[in-house]
Design a protein around this motif. Sequence first.
Motif, PDB file in Angstrom:
ATOM      1  N   GLU A 189       0.910  -1.350  -0.038  1.00 22.44           N
ATOM      2  CA  GLU A 189       0.055  -0.255   0.019  1.00 22.44           C
ATOM      3  C   GLU A 189       0.851   1.145  -0.056  1.00 22.44           C
ATOM      4  O   GLU A 189       1.796   1.342   0.482  1.00 22.44           O
ATOM      5  CB  GLU A 189      -1.104   0.128   1.206  1.00 22.44           C
ATOM      6  CG  GLU A 189      -1.983   0.996   1.307  1.00 22.44           C
ATOM      7  CD  GLU A 189      -3.078   1.019   2.339  1.00 22.44           C
ATOM      8  OE1 GLU A 189      -2.720   1.817   3.592  1.00 22.44           O
ATOM      9  OE2 GLU A 189      -3.850   0.141   2.337  1.00 22.44           O
ATOM     10  N   ALA A 190       0.514   2.363  -0.655  1.00 23.33           N
ATOM     11  CA  ALA A 190       1.207   3.555  -0.890  1.00 23.33           C
ATOM     12  C   ALA A 190      -0.096   4.762  -0.881  1.00 23.33           C
ATOM     13  O   ALA A 190      -1.143   4.438  -1.321  1.00 23.33           O
ATOM     14  CB  ALA A 190       2.045   3.531  -2.082  1.00 23.33           C
ATOM     15  N   ARG A 191       0.391   5.963  -0.520  1.00 24.26           N
ATOM     16  CA  ARG A 191      -0.552   7.094  -0.771  1.00 24.26           C
ATOM     17  C   ARG A 191      -0.014   7.908  -2.080  1.00 24.26           C
ATOM     18  O   ARG A 191       1.124   8.246  -1.817  1.00 24.26           O
ATOM     19  CB  ARG A 191      -0.377   7.749   0.527  1.00 24.26           C
ATOM     20  CG  ARG A 191      -1.241   7.238   1.790  1.00 24.26           C
ATOM     21  CD  ARG A 191      -1.056   8.355   2.672  1.00 24.26           C
ATOM     22  NE  ARG A 191      -2.117   7.537   3.823  1.00 24.26           N
ATOM     23  CZ  ARG A 191      -3.519   7.707   4.032  1.00 24.26           C
ATOM     24  NH1 ARG A 191      -4.058   8.263   3.152  1.00 24.26           N
ATOM     25  NH2 ARG A 191      -3.934   7.002   4.954  1.00 24.26           N
ATOM     26  N   LYS A 219      -5.361   6.423  -1.334  1.00 20.15           N
ATOM     27  CA  LYS A 219      -4.695   5.093  -1.306  1.00 20.15           C
ATOM     28  C   LYS A 219      -4.591   4.370  -2.508  1.00 20.15           C
ATOM     29  O   LYS A 219      -5.790   4.111  -3.072  1.00 20.15           O
ATOM     30  CB  LYS A 219      -5.397   4.420   0.098  1.00 20.15           C
ATOM     31  CG  LYS A 219      -5.013   4.907   1.439  1.00 20.15           C
ATOM     32  CD  LYS A 219      -5.716   4.142   2.307  1.00 20.15           C
ATOM     33  CE  LYS A 219      -5.679   4.669   3.621  1.00 20.15           C
ATOM     34  NZ  LYS A 219      -6.340   3.752   4.890  1.00 20.15           N
ATOM     35  N   VAL A 268       4.606  10.001  -4.281  1.00 16.67           N
ATOM     36  CA  VAL A 268       4.004   8.651  -3.533  1.00 16.67           C
ATOM     37  C   VAL A 268       4.927   8.427  -2.205  1.00 16.67           C
ATOM     38  O   VAL A 268       6.046   8.822  -2.264  1.00 16.67           O
ATOM     39  CB  VAL A 268       4.542   7.630  -4.566  1.00 16.67           C
ATOM     40  CG1 VAL A 268       4.313   6.200  -3.895  1.00 16.67           C
ATOM     41  CG2 VAL A 268       3.884   7.871  -5.824  1.00 16.67           C
ATOM     42  N   ASP A 269       4.068   8.131  -1.355  1.00 22.22           N
ATOM     43  CA  ASP A 269       4.516   8.044  -0.042  1.00 22.22           C
ATOM     44  C   ASP A 269       4.389   6.524   0.567  1.00 22.22           C
ATOM     45  O   ASP A 269       3.076   6.094   0.276  1.00 22.22           O
ATOM     46  CB  ASP A 269       4.008   9.035   0.953  1.00 22.22           C
ATOM     47  CG  ASP A 269       4.377  10.249   1.314  1.00 22.22           C
ATOM     48  OD1 ASP A 269       5.488  10.497   0.861  1.00 22.22           O
ATOM     49  OD2 ASP A 269       3.613  10.944   1.732  1.00 22.22           O
ATOM     50  N   VAL A 270       5.291   5.629   0.975  1.00 23.19           N
ATOM     51  CA  VAL A 270       5.186   4.736   1.384  1.00 23.19           C
ATOM     52  C   VAL A 270       5.554   4.590   3.133  1.00 23.19           C
ATOM     53  O   VAL A 270       6.258   5.275   3.512  1.00 23.19           O
ATOM     54  CB  VAL A 270       5.984   3.501   0.564  1.00 23.19           C
ATOM     55  CG1 VAL A 270       5.261   3.419  -0.836  1.00 23.19           C
ATOM     56  CG2 VAL A 270       7.374   3.913   0.774  1.00 23.19           C
ATOM     57  N   SER A 271       5.099   3.647   3.863  1.00 15.51           N
ATOM     58  CA  SER A 271       5.411   3.360   5.139  1.00 15.51           C
ATOM     59  C   SER A 271       7.051   2.954   5.143  1.00 15.51           C
ATOM     60  O   SER A 271       7.453   2.437   4.035  1.00 15.51           O
ATOM     61  CB  SER A 271       4.754   2.236   5.703  1.00 15.51           C
ATOM     62  OG  SER A 271       4.954   0.869   5.263  1.00 15.51           O
ATOM     63  N   LEU A 298       1.316  -0.053  -5.048  1.00 17.89           N
ATOM     64  CA  LEU A 298       2.470  -0.088  -5.897  1.00 17.89           C
ATOM     65  C   LEU A 298       2.632  -1.197  -6.699  1.00 17.89           C
ATOM     66  O   LEU A 298       2.489  -2.493  -6.269  1.00 17.89           O
ATOM     67  CB  LEU A 298       3.672   0.011  -5.043  1.00 17.89           C
ATOM     68  CG  LEU A 298       4.235   1.211  -4.099  1.00 17.89           C
ATOM     69  CD1 LEU A 298       5.523   0.804  -3.455  1.00 17.89           C
ATOM     70  CD2 LEU A 298       4.185   2.437  -4.824  1.00 17.89           C
TER      71      LEU A 298
END
Length: 103
Positions: free
Chosen positions: A15-17, A28, A81-84, A31
């Motif tokens: 999952e990514a934002r 949400k 893109v943001d990922v944890s 990738l």
Amino acid sequence: MTNMKHWDVPAPYPEARLHLPGNAGTVKGHLVRMERHQGQMWILMHIPAWKRWRTQLVVGEAATEGIAPGLEEVWAPAAAVDVSEEVMSDLRAHKALERLGAA
């Protein structure tokens, strides 16, 4: 000849934002693929979306219309893109960033 490198993210997709342009917010998604082309990193994401559908069973009669959940494929620059941190560590474990020259 183009200088492009790519890496397909293994399923299940992380999952990514995705930050939309301007002040449109974030959505949400997942990738799917990462590409590096001429020094720029691009991310292919699957984003949930509603799809319109229409059927006409008999010619000349009214069609039935509706909407249903689906997926849109969206290419975005990596900066959007943001990922944890957990997803980043998984990408590092697959050596994805090194393969793309983005480590």
